[in-house]
Design a protein around this motif. Structure first.
Motif: not given
Ligand code: 13P
Ligand code: SF4
Length: 297
Positions: A18-22, A34-37, A106-110, A123-125, A168-170, A191-195, A207-210
């Motif tokens: 499960a991702h940390n946002y679930q 955890g985070d994506s990584l 490429t960011y894994v969000n793809s 990933t962000s991490a 959402f971050h943007n 802050a998350h680097p997507e901001c 930081q990444s979420t984790s």
């Protein structure tokens, strides 16, 4: 429901990631949050036959890329990532060519198809490590322009941006951060680097979420403003009893990350519905870029 799902998972030799946002109830039945990584690494290492991925589509695809012999389930097939849809393979190939075939990070969000025409994932991490690990001094990053600009501040390389972003971050503004800081003057701002860059400029740590969860654990501070999706408030509070966490903005709520219910997880495990399988020709090409990232980690 928790007992039913965990018994089903045990019988079928399934692991639940499960991702940390679930939603909290999903995090509570997971074998790993955890985070994506972290989730990618765990998917690559598991001996389970079935991976139930409670997250969004690109995360389940990444597990399928890494584990072709396993059944990967996304309990709600509608859970996507709007940012991942902001780049497609044909446009990426054209841009890479126009830039003289420089490497693509490429960011894994793809999508898997985009990963298949990329040189390495991040990933962000690990974005800064990935950028600096490449031999070339000019790279193209896709799809998140904010993550790319963040990385550009931590390398001598020239980074070409792609015009994608997380809605959402943007949307988080410096004014919202200032208001949160005024309401909680003793709090550190993570802050998350997507901001966007003007928000990251106000951050005490990025930081990444984790990474945020761990940062709060080692920090002597007791209060934190969280500049990421509000789902993180659950695991970060759980991991840091006695510390206080405040959202930078209540509007940072990713609807896709809330689409999976306990009922969905149970049905998916019972009937093996929601299978995500990347076609073999795409998978083989995408594996190169995902594996390079994992090896680096
Ligand atoms: P993390 O890899 O930091 O968990 O972020 C994933 C994500 O989708 C952020 O919006
Ligand atoms: Fe995608 Fe943003 Fe949702 Fe993360 S929070 S899954 S980047 S839309």
């Amino acid at each position: 429901m928790k007992d039913v799902i965990q018994e089903l998972a045990r019988r079928k030799n399934a692991i639940i990631l499960a991702h940390n946002y679930q939603p909290s109830e999903i995090q509570n039945i997971a074998d790993l949050c955890g985070d994506s990584l972290e989730l990618s690494i765990r998917a690559a290492q598991t001996s389970a036959d079935i991976i139930v991925f409670c997250g969004v589509h690109f995360m389940a695809e990444t597990a399928s890329i890494l584990c072709p012999d396993k059944t990967v389930l996304l309990p709600n097939p509608d859970a996507g990532c709007p940012m991942a849809d902001m780049v497609d393979p044909a446009a990426l190939i054209a841009r890479k060519k126009a830039l003289g075939n420089i490497p693509v990070i490429t960011y894994v969000n793809s999508s898997a198809a985009v990963k298949a025409v990329s040189d390495i994932c991040c990933t962000s991490a690990n974005v800064i490590d990935v950028v600096n690990a490449l031999a070339e001094d000019e790279v193209l990053m896709t799809p998140d322009r904010n993550l790319a600009q963040y990385a550009a501040g931590h390398t001598d390389k020239k980074i070409h941006l792609w015009d994608g972003f997380c809605p959402f971050h943007n949307n988080l503004t410096p004014e919202e951060v200032a208001a949160a800081k005024q309401a909680h003057p003793k709090a550190l701002f993570m802050a998350h680097p997507e901001c966007p860059p003007d928000v990251l400029a106000l951050a005490d740590t990025i930081q990444s979420t984790s990474g945020m969860i761990r940062y709060a654990q080692i920090s002597p501070h007791r209060e934190f403003i969280i500049g990421t999706e509000v789902g993180l408030l659950y695991p970060i509070s759980k991991a840091n009893p006695g510390k206080r966490f405040f959202p930078a903005s209540e509007k940072m709520l990713c609807k896709d990350m809330k689409k999976i219910s306990l009922e969905d997880v149970k049905n998916s495990l019972e009937t093996l519905s929601g299978e995500v399988r990347v076609p073999e020709d795409i998978r083989k090409k995408a594996l190169g870029s995902v594996q390079k990232m994992i090896d680096l980690a």
